[in-house]
Structures are given as C-alpha cells and as structure tokens.
Design an enzyme around this catalytic site. Structure first.
Site, PDB file in Angstrom:
ATOM      1  N   HIS A  19      -9.446  -7.303   5.140  1.00 21.13           N
ATOM      2  CA  HIS A  19      -9.853  -7.346   3.738  1.00 21.13           C
ATOM      3  C   HIS A  19     -10.376  -8.746   3.459  1.00 21.13           C
ATOM      4  CE1 HIS A  19      -9.999  -6.871  -0.543  1.00 21.13           C
ATOM      5  NE2 HIS A  19      -9.746  -5.581  -0.386  1.00 21.13           N
ATOM      6  N   ALA A  75      -0.454   0.469  -1.908  1.00 20.59           N
ATOM      7  CA  ALA A  75      -1.829   0.957  -2.102  1.00 20.59           C
ATOM      8  C   ALA A  75      -2.220   0.809  -3.563  1.00 20.59           C
ATOM      9  CB  ALA A  75      -1.937   2.405  -1.658  1.00 20.59           C
ATOM     10  N   HIS A  83      -5.797  -5.794   7.331  1.00 20.20           N
ATOM     11  CA  HIS A  83      -5.540  -4.822   6.262  1.00 20.20           C
ATOM     12  C   HIS A  83      -5.200  -3.444   6.796  1.00 20.20           C
ATOM     13  CE1 HIS A  83      -5.706  -3.308   2.236  1.00 20.20           C
ATOM     14  NE2 HIS A  83      -6.767  -2.562   2.445  1.00 20.20           N
ATOM     15  N   GLU A 130     -15.247   4.044  -5.285  1.00 20.34           N
ATOM     16  CA  GLU A 130     -15.141   2.727  -4.634  1.00 20.34           C
ATOM     17  C   GLU A 130     -16.326   2.560  -3.702  1.00 20.34           C
ATOM     18  OE1 GLU A 130     -10.831   1.081  -4.058  1.00 20.34           O
ATOM     19  OE2 GLU A 130     -10.865   3.135  -3.371  1.00 20.34           O
ATOM     20  N   SER A 139       3.578   0.180   3.617  1.00 14.42           N
ATOM     21  CA  SER A 139       2.256  -0.125   3.028  1.00 14.42           C
ATOM     22  C   SER A 139       1.922   0.880   1.941  1.00 14.42           C
ATOM     23  CB  SER A 139       1.159  -0.054   4.096  1.00 14.42           C
ATOM     24  OG  SER A 139       1.202  -1.170   4.915  1.00 14.42           O
ATOM     25  N   SER A 181       9.091   5.712   6.740  1.00 22.02           N
ATOM     26  CA  SER A 181       9.226   6.344   5.419  1.00 22.02           C
ATOM     27  C   SER A 181       8.044   6.079   4.510  1.00 22.02           C
ATOM     28  CB  SER A 181      10.510   5.867   4.746  1.00 22.02           C
ATOM     29  OG  SER A 181      10.471   4.452   4.612  1.00 22.02           O
ATOM     30  N   GLY A 194      -5.995   1.166  -4.938  1.00 21.45           N
ATOM     31  CA  GLY A 194      -7.156   1.898  -5.451  1.00 21.45           C
ATOM     32  C   GLY A 194      -6.886   3.357  -5.752  1.00 21.45           C
ATOM     33  N   ARG A 251     -17.536  -4.818   3.597  1.00 24.72           N
ATOM     34  CA  ARG A 251     -16.326  -5.632   3.751  1.00 24.72           C
ATOM     35  C   ARG A 251     -16.364  -6.584   4.939  1.00 24.72           C
ATOM     36  NH1 ARG A 251     -10.832  -2.050   2.857  1.00 24.72           N
ATOM     37  NH2 ARG A 251     -11.031  -2.025   0.611  1.00 24.72           N
ATOM     38  N   ARG A 269     -13.171   2.388   8.212  1.00 23.46           N
ATOM     39  CA  ARG A 269     -12.557   3.344   7.278  1.00 23.46           C
ATOM     40  C   ARG A 269     -13.244   3.312   5.919  1.00 23.46           C
ATOM     41  NH1 ARG A 269      -7.589   2.628   3.489  1.00 23.46           N
ATOM     42  NH2 ARG A 269      -8.300   0.485   3.542  1.00 23.46           N
TER      43      ARG A 269
HETATM   44  C1  LIG Z   1      -2.266  -3.833  -0.170  1.00 23.73           C
HETATM   45  C2  LIG Z   1      -2.750  -2.502   0.353  1.00 23.73           C
HETATM   46  C3  LIG Z   1      -3.574  -1.702  -0.443  1.00 23.73           C
HETATM   47  C4  LIG Z   1      -3.999  -0.450   0.027  1.00 23.73           C
HETATM   48  N1  LIG Z   1      -4.729   0.371  -0.793  1.00 23.73           N
HETATM   49  C5  LIG Z   1      -5.006   1.650  -0.381  1.00 23.73           C
HETATM   50  C6  LIG Z   1      -5.600   2.591  -1.279  1.00 23.73           C
HETATM   51  O1  LIG Z   1      -5.862   2.287  -2.439  1.00 23.73           O
HETATM   52  N2  LIG Z   1      -5.851   3.844  -0.806  1.00 23.73           N
HETATM   53  C7  LIG Z   1      -5.567   4.228   0.471  1.00 23.73           C
HETATM   54  O2  LIG Z   1      -5.824   5.381   0.840  1.00 23.73           O
HETATM   55  N3  LIG Z   1      -4.994   3.341   1.323  1.00 23.73           N
HETATM   56  C8  LIG Z   1      -4.706   2.089   0.936  1.00 23.73           C
HETATM   57  N4  LIG Z   1      -4.097   1.214   1.797  1.00 23.73           N
HETATM   58  C9  LIG Z   1      -3.744   1.688   3.151  1.00 23.73           C
HETATM   59  C10 LIG Z   1      -2.558   2.632   3.078  1.00 23.73           C
HETATM   60  O3  LIG Z   1      -1.655   2.161   2.103  1.00 23.73           O
HETATM   61  C11 LIG Z   1      -1.823   2.735   4.418  1.00 23.73           C
HETATM   62  O4  LIG Z   1      -2.728   2.904   5.453  1.00 23.73           O
HETATM   63  C12 LIG Z   1      -0.881   3.937   4.398  1.00 23.73           C
HETATM   64  O5  LIG Z   1      -0.033   3.856   3.280  1.00 23.73           O
HETATM   65  C13 LIG Z   1      -0.052   3.978   5.666  1.00 23.73           C
HETATM   66  O6  LIG Z   1       0.946   4.948   5.504  1.00 23.73           O
HETATM   67  P1  LIG Z   1       1.962   5.210   6.682  1.00 23.73           P
HETATM   68  O7  LIG Z   1       2.914   6.246   6.180  1.00 23.73           O
HETATM   69  O8  LIG Z   1       1.241   5.483   7.924  1.00 23.73           O
HETATM   70  O9  LIG Z   1       2.703   3.811   6.910  1.00 23.73           O
HETATM   71  P2  LIG Z   1       3.557   2.898   5.913  1.00 23.73           P
HETATM   72  O10 LIG Z   1       3.419   3.319   4.520  1.00 23.73           O
HETATM   73  O11 LIG Z   1       3.240   1.491   6.254  1.00 23.73           O
HETATM   74  O12 LIG Z   1       5.053   3.200   6.365  1.00 23.73           O
HETATM   75  C14 LIG Z   1       5.524   2.815   7.645  1.00 23.73           C
HETATM   76  C15 LIG Z   1       7.013   3.000   7.662  1.00 23.73           C
HETATM   77  O13 LIG Z   1       7.512   2.906   8.990  1.00 23.73           O
HETATM   78  C16 LIG Z   1       8.699   2.121   8.992  1.00 23.73           C
HETATM   79  N5  LIG Z   1       8.880   1.608  10.368  1.00 23.73           N
HETATM   80  C17 LIG Z   1       8.025   0.841  11.081  1.00 23.73           C
HETATM   81  N6  LIG Z   1       8.530   0.621  12.320  1.00 23.73           N
HETATM   82  C18 LIG Z   1       9.716   1.267  12.380  1.00 23.73           C
HETATM   83  C19 LIG Z   1      10.716   1.406  13.376  1.00 23.73           C
HETATM   84  N7  LIG Z   1      10.612   0.825  14.588  1.00 23.73           N
HETATM   85  N8  LIG Z   1      11.822   2.135  13.096  1.00 23.73           N
HETATM   86  C20 LIG Z   1      11.988   2.712  11.867  1.00 23.73           C
HETATM   87  N9  LIG Z   1      11.056   2.612  10.878  1.00 23.73           N
HETATM   88  C21 LIG Z   1       9.941   1.903  11.143  1.00 23.73           C
HETATM   89  C22 LIG Z   1       8.432   1.081   7.918  1.00 23.73           C
HETATM   90  O14 LIG Z   1       9.630   0.490   7.486  1.00 23.73           O
HETATM   91  C23 LIG Z   1       7.789   1.961   6.849  1.00 23.73           C
HETATM   92  O15 LIG Z   1       8.782   2.646   6.138  1.00 23.73           O
HETATM   93  C24 LIG Z   1      -3.651  -0.031   1.342  1.00 23.73           C
HETATM   94  C25 LIG Z   1      -2.843  -0.841   2.132  1.00 23.73           C
HETATM   95  C26 LIG Z   1      -2.388  -2.058   1.653  1.00 23.73           C
HETATM   96  C27 LIG Z   1      -1.490  -2.887   2.524  1.00 23.73           C
END
Ligand SMILES: Cc1cc2nc3c(=O)[nH]c(=O)nc-3n(C[C@H](O)[C@H](O)[C@H](O)COP(=O)(O)OP(=O)(O)OC[C@H]3O[C@@H](n4cnc5c(N)ncnc54)[C@H](O)[C@@H]3O)c2cc1C
Length: 504
Positions: free
Chosen positions: A230, A50, A332, A116, A46, A15, A52, A277, A367
């Site tokens: 990071h 986020a 990260h 950035e 994650s 999600s 930035g 980085r 990245r």
């Molecule tokens: C502190 C931080 C700061 C960041 N800042 C930035 C930024 O400023 N700009 C930017 O572009 N990116 C940033 N990033 C990176 C970015 O946030 C992530 O790469 C991106 O949000 C990933 O999105 P996603 O939907 O792929 O995964 P996520 O948002 O991590 O979602 C994964 C989902 O999968 C679910 N899940 C996992 N395994 C299972 C399973 N087996 N069964 C059911 N559900 C499961 C989890 O519960 C979660 O809901 C940052 C990351 C972090 C940690």
C-alpha cells in the site's frame, strides 16, 4: 493409535473471515468443529482492519470479472474468478445479511454501493470506512455461540501432523503446552505475511504460519512473488506504521509532497496521485530515499469533515495533519500462497487453505480492491462444506522436544531484524535479479540457523520465526524465478542507465 488423543471432525486454524466462514459451513453440515486462533482479540485478524468494504456483482457478474482480470494484468485464473463472482451475492446475502444482519450503509434507494480504484461500477458494500470490524465482530460472536464450534483462543498451530500424504491434524500450543490435535480435515486460514517486512498494514504476529506449515508438509505453494504494497501507510518518527491512509484521500484531492515540499507524482505518471498502487508505491519510496520524507497534503480537501475517522487516528498518534501526514509504502496483501482448487483443497489429502494464506488464482499478479474479504467468505464456505464428513484418524506423533517458552529475546530480535531488512531492501516494491539472489543466500542461511534452534527447543515465537523464514525464502525464490515484471512484481530494468551523479 494413542488412547487419549484429542480429536475433532474439522480443525480450522485462524479466526479471520475465511476461518469463520469455513467453521460455519462445516458446523452447518453437523460436524464438530474446533477453531484454534493465535488471536486473543478480534483486532488480531486483518479482517477486523478492512476499511473500504466488500465487492459484490451488480447487474451481471461479467463486468465484475472483467475488472478483476484487468487489475491482474490478465494473469488471474478465469475459472477461479467465475467461482468468485458467481457466488459473491449468495454468500453475502446468506452470511452477512441474513445470518449476521450486518447493516451496510444505505442511501435513499437502498444499499450505498461505492466504487474504488479500477472498479468500473459502484459495487462495494461498506459500513463507514470501517467495514472489517462491522463484519468481523458479529461473525466471531455468532460462530463462538454456535453449538457445533469450539473456539480455542491464544492457541497457535506450530506444525501439521502428516502421515503418508494425508494431514491428520496439527500440533497446537497454548500457554506453553504443546499437544497434537487430530482432525478429519484441517483448514488453514492464517492470513498474510505482514511481519516479513519492517512496515505493514497487517496486525502484529502476521508471520505466514499457514504457508510455512503447508510448505514444510510438502504442499504446493504458488505466486509468492506477488506481494501488494500500500503506497500510503501513515508512519511515525521511528518508521513504524500507525495506520492506513485510504486511497479515498487521494481520490478526494490529497497531494503527495516530498521532503522539499514539492508535488512529485505528475512526474511519474499521467494520473499523478491516482496512478496504480504499485506506481505510487515506487514513487513514494524513491522520493523518501531522495528527500528524506513524503507527506500527504490534505489541505485541498475538507479533511476533518470527510475523514473524521482518520482525523481521530492522527490525533491518537500525535500527528498534526494540517502539516501533512507522513506516509511510506507498507506490505499490505499477499496475492499468492498455498495452491488450492475451487473448494479450497490443497495438494495434500484432507488439508484445505482459505483466505489470504491461499492461492485460489483470483488475484493473479495483482488484486482488485475489496475482493479479499469476499474471497475469504466464498472459499471459506466452500472449503468448510467440503471438509466436513471425514473421520479423524489419530496417529502416533513424535515426542516434541523439551519446551522452552522463552526463546532468547536477542536471538528472535536479531533474526527478525535481519529478515525484514533483507525483504525490504531486496524483495520489496522493486526487485533487482542480482539482489534477489543475494537475498536468497541470506535467507537460506537464516533459515538454517532457525532450523538448528527448532531441533533443540519449542516455543511459539521460535515457530513464528521459522514460518517467517520459510515464507520469506519462498517469496524471494519465486521472485527470482519470475523474469517478467507483471502486476505487483516489479523488476528494475537492468538495461536502464544508472542515474547521472549530481553536481553536489
Ligand atoms: C488495513 C487493512 C485494510 C484492508 N481493507 C480491505 C477492504 O476494504 N476490503 C477487502 O476485501 N480487503 C481488505 N483488506 C484485506 C483483507 O482484510 C484480508 O486479506 C482478509 O481479511 C484476510 O482474511 P483471512 O481470514 O484470510 O485472514 P485474517 O483476517 O488475517 O485472519 C488470520 C487469522 O489467523 C490467525 N493465525 C495466524 N497464524 C496462526 C497460527 N499459527 N495458529 C493459530 N492461529 C493463527 C490470526 O490470529 C488470525 O486470527 C485489508 C487489509 C488490511 C490490513
């Protein structure tokens, strides 16, 4: 075919921004969508964390593309980057501005675009320094309210249901019960691999599940050696990560000091604290090892006025920032993952992957900041649209084993400790080819022990451990196979003389 099978048109797993975008796009095609997520609160993704922002194309997509290619050391896939930069603005306008009404920060002349590291122009949309939650929360609410989508929270996918090369659904666990869930298409959107390392900026339980499940089902996985660390995660006394200290603090004048109080970055790189980085991460690691700790000295800037959010986080954790913020490198972001094409299609029929668990080719070996939310959004929409329209075909699934929701705590703790130690010491910010071989041997043995357990029990934490061990082995194997230091993959130079022993 089982009579009482649970079916849906599209099953999305995860999600975060990528899963939500895929669910929205498939629902817009009038498909019934089920979104299963382990998370019980928005902070479980994650995406929520986020800070930035999210980058878009300004005058021309070409400049954005050039920056992405340069940040990746020329290793990103130019065609994938075209897909990203050419669809960025439409996706942001459609979903974030028009559908969700996200109020990005403004200045006198419109959106307040920021810049950035390694961006050549101001192109990042943001809300305070907490962009993630301002996008993620309304997105989650919108999708939850959508008639075409059912969200199953606190529900984990344990493995994929696969028959003759086609994926038919997944085994879902909720409240200790495991059932097959059949779908016309399955979209993996499970995020990163933070829990493979002792220190990570990712939320808890980021165990690489999607990559583990896809690999075990036979999908192609690529570029796993490209793990971004990071350099400045704030660490507590027990070395746990408390929160991320954004690069902007160094941008505004913050200085890194070692345990002897000395500023050390000028000795490592001409750009000192503003070096790339991976250079800063390696230097912080070396200085921590040599002098016990590294702190970020914020006295050169008006920290309280410029970073009130970080001041609040320091206070929450009892950190006296006037004495410097203790920092360490932390896992990260994963640049590689499940191989997909420009619509998020994996190498298995009816299986898609989007967001951080996927490898689109956009990041190559490194990245560019603020491109991962965008990648999740763009590929999520494209994959969701493509995944719609397939009929679910329930098949017989093997009976699952006797449930044992209580994985002996010691077993899980011991294995995770062993896994994260090996990853930190041997597959971290710097890699030695001989150590990578040793790491693979340890991880293979560990995976074997976990597999033996999986044959006798079923529980969510056991499967998380299994996915973590499969994924860790893939990172180590890909790192061992890549003999070139590039981007985030840094091999120690074996030809370098070992450091001279010091007098004391
Ligand atoms: C502190 C931080 C700061 C960041 N800042 C930035 C930024 O400023 N700009 C930017 O572009 N990116 C940033 N990033 C990176 C970015 O946030 C992530 O790469 C991106 O949000 C990933 O999105 P996603 O939907 O792929 O995964 P996520 O948002 O991590 O979602 C994964 C989902 O999968 C679910 N899940 C996992 N395994 C299972 C399973 N087996 N069964 C059911 N559900 C499961 C989890 O519960 C979660 O809901 C940052 C990351 C972090 C940690």
């Amino acid at each position: 075919m089982p009579d009482d099978a649970t079916t849906t048109d599209v099953l999305v797993i995860g999600s975060g921004i990528a899963g939500l975008a895929a669910a929205l796009a498939a629902a817009r095609e009038d498909d019934d969508v089920t979104l299963a997520t382990k998370a019980t609160r928005p902070e479980g993704a994650s995406s929520w964390w986020a800070q930035g922002g999210i980058a878009v194309s300004r005058d021309t997509p070409e400049e954005f593309k050039a920056d992405i290619m340069a940040a990746s050391d020329g290793t990103a896939d130019p065609d994938a980057v075209d897909v990203l930069v050419e669809n960025a603005n439409e996706a942001v306008e459609d979903v974030l501005l028009e559908t969700l009404d996200v109020e990005f920060d403004q200045n006198g002349s419109g959106h307040d675009f920021t810049r950035e590291a390694a961006h050549s122009e101001d192109r990042i949309l943001h809300v305070d320094a907490a962009t993630g939650k301002h996008i993620h929360v309304p997105f989650l609410n919108y999708v939850d309210d959508h008639d075409g989508v059912e969200i199953l929270d606190d529900t984990a996918a344990l493995e994929l249901v696969r028959h003759e090369g086609r994926v038919h659904g997944a085994m879902l666990e909720s409240d200790g019960e495991v059932e097959p869930y059949f779908a016309g298409s399955v979209v993996l959107a499970t995020g990163g691999i933070g829990d493979l390392y002792p220190r990570t900026t990712n939320p808890d339980n980021t165990t690489g599940d999607g990559i583990g499940m896809a690999a075990l089902a036979g999908a192609e996985i690529e570029d796993m050696e490209y793990v971004q660390f990071h350099p400045t995660a704030c660490v507590l006394e027990d070395n746990e990560v408390a929160f991320l200290v954004s690069e902007a603090v160094r941008g505004e004048g913050g200085l890194l000091r070692n345990g002897d109080g000395e500023r050390f970055m000028p000795g490592y790189h001409a750009d000192a604290e503003l070096a790339p980085r991976d250079v800063v991460a390696r230097a912080v690691k070396a200085e921590r090892e040599a002098t016990g700790e590294v702190t970020l000295d914020v006295s050169p800037l008006d920290f309280a006025a410029e970073f009130p959010g970080l001041v609040e986080r320091c206070e929450e954790h009892g950190i006296d920032w006037t004495e410097g913020i203790p920092v360490a490198p932390a896992e990260h972001f994963l640049c590689g993952g499940i191989s997909v094409d420009d619509r998020g299609r994996t190498t298995l029929d009816q299986l898609y992957a989007v967001g951080e668990c996927s490898r689109t080719g956009v990041h190559g070996a490194n990245r560019l900041a603020s491109t991962s939310l965008l990648e999740g959004l763009v590929w999520g929409l494209r994959a969701g649209e493509d995944a719609a329209g397939a009929e679910p075909e329930p098949i017989e699934t093997p009976e699952l084993l006797e449930r044992d929701p209580d994985l002996p705590e010691r077993f899980a703790r011991d294995k995770f400790q062993r896994l994260t130690r090996v990853m930190d010491e041997n597959v971290g910010v710097e890699r030695d080819p001989a150590e990578l071989q040793r790491a693979m041997a340890v991880l293979r043995r560990l995976k074997g022990e976990v597999d033996a357990y999986v044959r006798t029990r079923t529980s969510r934490s056991l499967y998380e451990l299994r996915h973590a061990s499969v994924t860790a082995l893939l990172v180590a194997r890909h790192a061992a196979e890549n003999e070139e230091s590039v981007g985030t993959h840094n091999l120690v130079d074996a030809s370098e003389d070992p450091p001279e022993p010091t007098a004391d």
